[in-house]
Design an enzyme around this catalytic site. Structure first.
Site, PDB file in Angstrom:
ATOM      1  N   LYS A 143       3.781   5.578   1.979  1.00 14.89           N
ATOM      2  CA  LYS A 143       2.987   5.368   0.753  1.00 14.89           C
ATOM      3  C   LYS A 143       1.489   5.238   1.054  1.00 14.89           C
ATOM      4  O   LYS A 143       0.648   5.596   0.233  1.00 14.89           O
ATOM      5  CB  LYS A 143       3.502   4.120   0.018  1.00 14.89           C
ATOM      6  N   ASP A 150      10.039   3.770   3.160  1.00 13.18           N
ATOM      7  CA  ASP A 150       9.420   4.370   4.344  1.00 13.18           C
ATOM      8  C   ASP A 150       8.936   5.792   4.092  1.00 13.18           C
ATOM      9  O   ASP A 150       8.937   6.626   5.000  1.00 13.18           O
ATOM     10  CB  ASP A 150      10.401   4.357   5.539  1.00 13.18           C
ATOM     11  N   GLN A 169       9.478  -1.242  -0.647  1.00  9.86           N
ATOM     12  CA  GLN A 169      10.822  -0.665  -0.727  1.00  9.86           C
ATOM     13  C   GLN A 169      10.716   0.602  -1.587  1.00  9.86           C
ATOM     14  O   GLN A 169       9.744   1.298  -1.464  1.00  9.86           O
ATOM     15  CB  GLN A 169      11.847  -1.670  -1.274  1.00  9.86           C
ATOM     16  N   GLY A 222       7.133  -2.398   5.322  1.00 12.37           N
ATOM     17  CA  GLY A 222       6.344  -2.012   6.499  1.00 12.37           C
ATOM     18  C   GLY A 222       5.462  -0.837   6.158  1.00 12.37           C
ATOM     19  O   GLY A 222       5.953   0.207   5.751  1.00 12.37           O
ATOM     20  N   HIS A 223       4.173  -1.015   6.240  1.00 11.43           N
ATOM     21  CA  HIS A 223       3.240   0.081   5.989  1.00 11.43           C
ATOM     22  C   HIS A 223       2.488   0.356   7.296  1.00 11.43           C
ATOM     23  O   HIS A 223       1.974  -0.582   7.901  1.00 11.43           O
ATOM     24  CB  HIS A 223       2.215  -0.293   4.920  1.00 11.43           C
TER      25      HIS A 223
END
Ligand code: IMP
Length: 427
Positions: A16, A13, A225, A42-43
């Site tokens: 990125k 998180d 991750q 999750g992006h």
């Protein structure tokens, strides 16, 4: 700059997508590739003020003209893939192309069931997984009981593989977990539900990517991750089940290490973590609550609150080492705009001894107490800054100090969620 890796340098998180956005301002990115993990990631991407979230799909899917690739190292939930694709298309009709590796492993419904019951049985030792079936799917892969995307195109083979995979699992579910056994036919039916839609997307992605690199096209490998959640180099057992470090890109995409030109580690200006496991700089006071609140630290994938703490130089240096980082990209610096002093952990104290490097054993890491340096803070809102010189002096000094302490140059800084809210420190 043909092959670039972007990965998380902490516990995930880190934002990125911000580093990808900055790259996209100077380079046309032809391919964005996921090489590990699944829809546990999750992006969040903000385009023209509109917020998009991807979990399994590479973020390149949001850019028309870009090819989003799901590599062989990813574990794929096929229903999730199409849910996500349809959800994004409803908001943004023009999407990039999608290609899925024939060798990627498939998350079957029973993997998700086993993930959840195992966590329940572990009680206070639980990992705090996302419950998406990631661990059991990688477990089957390593145990040679997995289902791969290509298997979905041969019903006979698929049925045999599901049968083999369920033989022991059904005993376990019924006799240990007190659950109903899973029907082979039902699983096969569910797995085949999307097969006609999936078929045209499937390819030998190792060949595709190597050919693209031969042509000099730009390929971005998008980490999921992060380093400290890597199955080998993270805080085992409180990790995910895949190789989230730079080395995992090679096995998860089918490219050789000599292909990689640049490895960018994305790191928050403080630290967060979701799920269980050690976290030396974690805060349990009003500073932690303030970071959580200002930083909006709620998981994109699971909606869980993230644990918050100060920047940890030991983690940054470790990430630089195990990934061979060429650059760091510092995110969320704007969140720190209201502290008189900002503590930075420069080493650990473990049973009276100073440790400048990551401790060798899990026991030591659980006992690590942060040794802080207190850097001068700033009060100005920096979300509108677009160059390093526009930052208040103390914010500049904070970035320079982190660069020096972490031992890796800080290429860029994020000062807000928008695509344009980044600034370059070193070109
Ligand atoms: P799993 O990947 O669902 O097996 O979860 C294992 C650990 O990794 C848990 O602590 C999760 O909270 C954590 N985790 C998995 N994916 C992410 C992510 O994208 N960001 C942050 N933590 C994650």
């Amino acid at each position: 700059m043909p092959a670039i890796v972007i990965l998380g340098a902490q516990w995930g998180d880190e934002g990125k997508g911000k580093a990808t956005d900055l790259l996209a301002t100077t380079d046309t990115i032809d391919y964005v590739v996921r090489t590990s993990g699944g829809h546990n990631a999750g992006h969040t991407i903000v385009i023209d003020g509109e917020r998009f979230a991807t979990h399994l799909l590479p973020t390149g899917i949001l850019t028309p003209g870009c090819t989003a690739v799901i590599g062989n190292g990813v574990v794929v939930s096929v229903p999730q893939l199409f849910n996500e694709l349809d959800g994004l298309r409803a908001k943004r009709p023009e999407l990039g192309e999608l290609v899925v590796s024939a060798s990627a492993h498939v998350i079957a419904p029973y993997h998700q069931t086993i993930d959840k019951v195992t966590e329940r049985f572990l009680g206070h030792n639980k990992i705090g997984t996302t419950g998406r079936g990631i661990g059991p799917t990688y477990g089957d892969k390593v145990n040679r009981l997995g289902i791969r995307v290509a298997d979905l195109f041969d019903e006979k083979i698929l049925t045999e593989k599901v049968e083999a995979s369920l033989e022991v699992k059904n005993q376990l579910l019924a006799k240990v977990y007190n659950r109903r056994a899973v029907e082979v036919d039902q699983v096969v039916e569910e797995l085949l539900a999307y097969v006609d839609r999936l078929r045209p997307l499937v390819a030998d992605t190792s060949l595709l990517l190597n050919q693209a690199l031969d042509r000099g096209e730009t390929v971005l490998f998008e980490g999921a991750q992060a380093t400290m959640l890597d199955v080998d180099h993270g805080t085992y057992p409180f990790v995910t089940s895949s190789s989230a470090v730079a080395g995992g890109v090679c096995t998860g995409a089918g490219i050789g290490p000599t292909r990689i030109d640049r490895v960018i580690g994305v790191i928050k200006a403080y630290t967060t973590r979701v799920g269980s496991g050690p976290f030396p700089t974690e805060l349990f006071d009003e500073d932690g609550e303030k970071l959580w609140k200002i930083g909006g630290e709620v998981g994109v994938s699971t909606g869980r609150d993230r644990r918050c703490g100060w920047y940890d130089v030991v983690v940054a240096r470790y990430a630089a080492r195990v990934n061979g980082l060429t650059d760091l990209f510092l995110t969320k610096l704007d969140v720190l705009s209201s502290w008189e002093k900002v503590p930075v952990c420069v080493a650990y104290e473990i049973d009276g001894v100073r440790h400048d490097e990551m401790p060798m054993t899990q026991t030591d890491f659980h006992h690590a107490k942060p040794i802080y340096e207190h850097l001068d803070g700033w009060w100005e809102d920096i979300s509108g800054c677009r160059t390093f010189d526009e930052l208040p002096t103390n914010a500049q000094r904070y970035v320079q100090a982190l660069e020096e302490l972490s031992g890796t140059r800080i290429w860029g800084v994020g000062v807000g969620p928008g695509r344009e809210q980044t600034l370059v420190v070193h070109d």
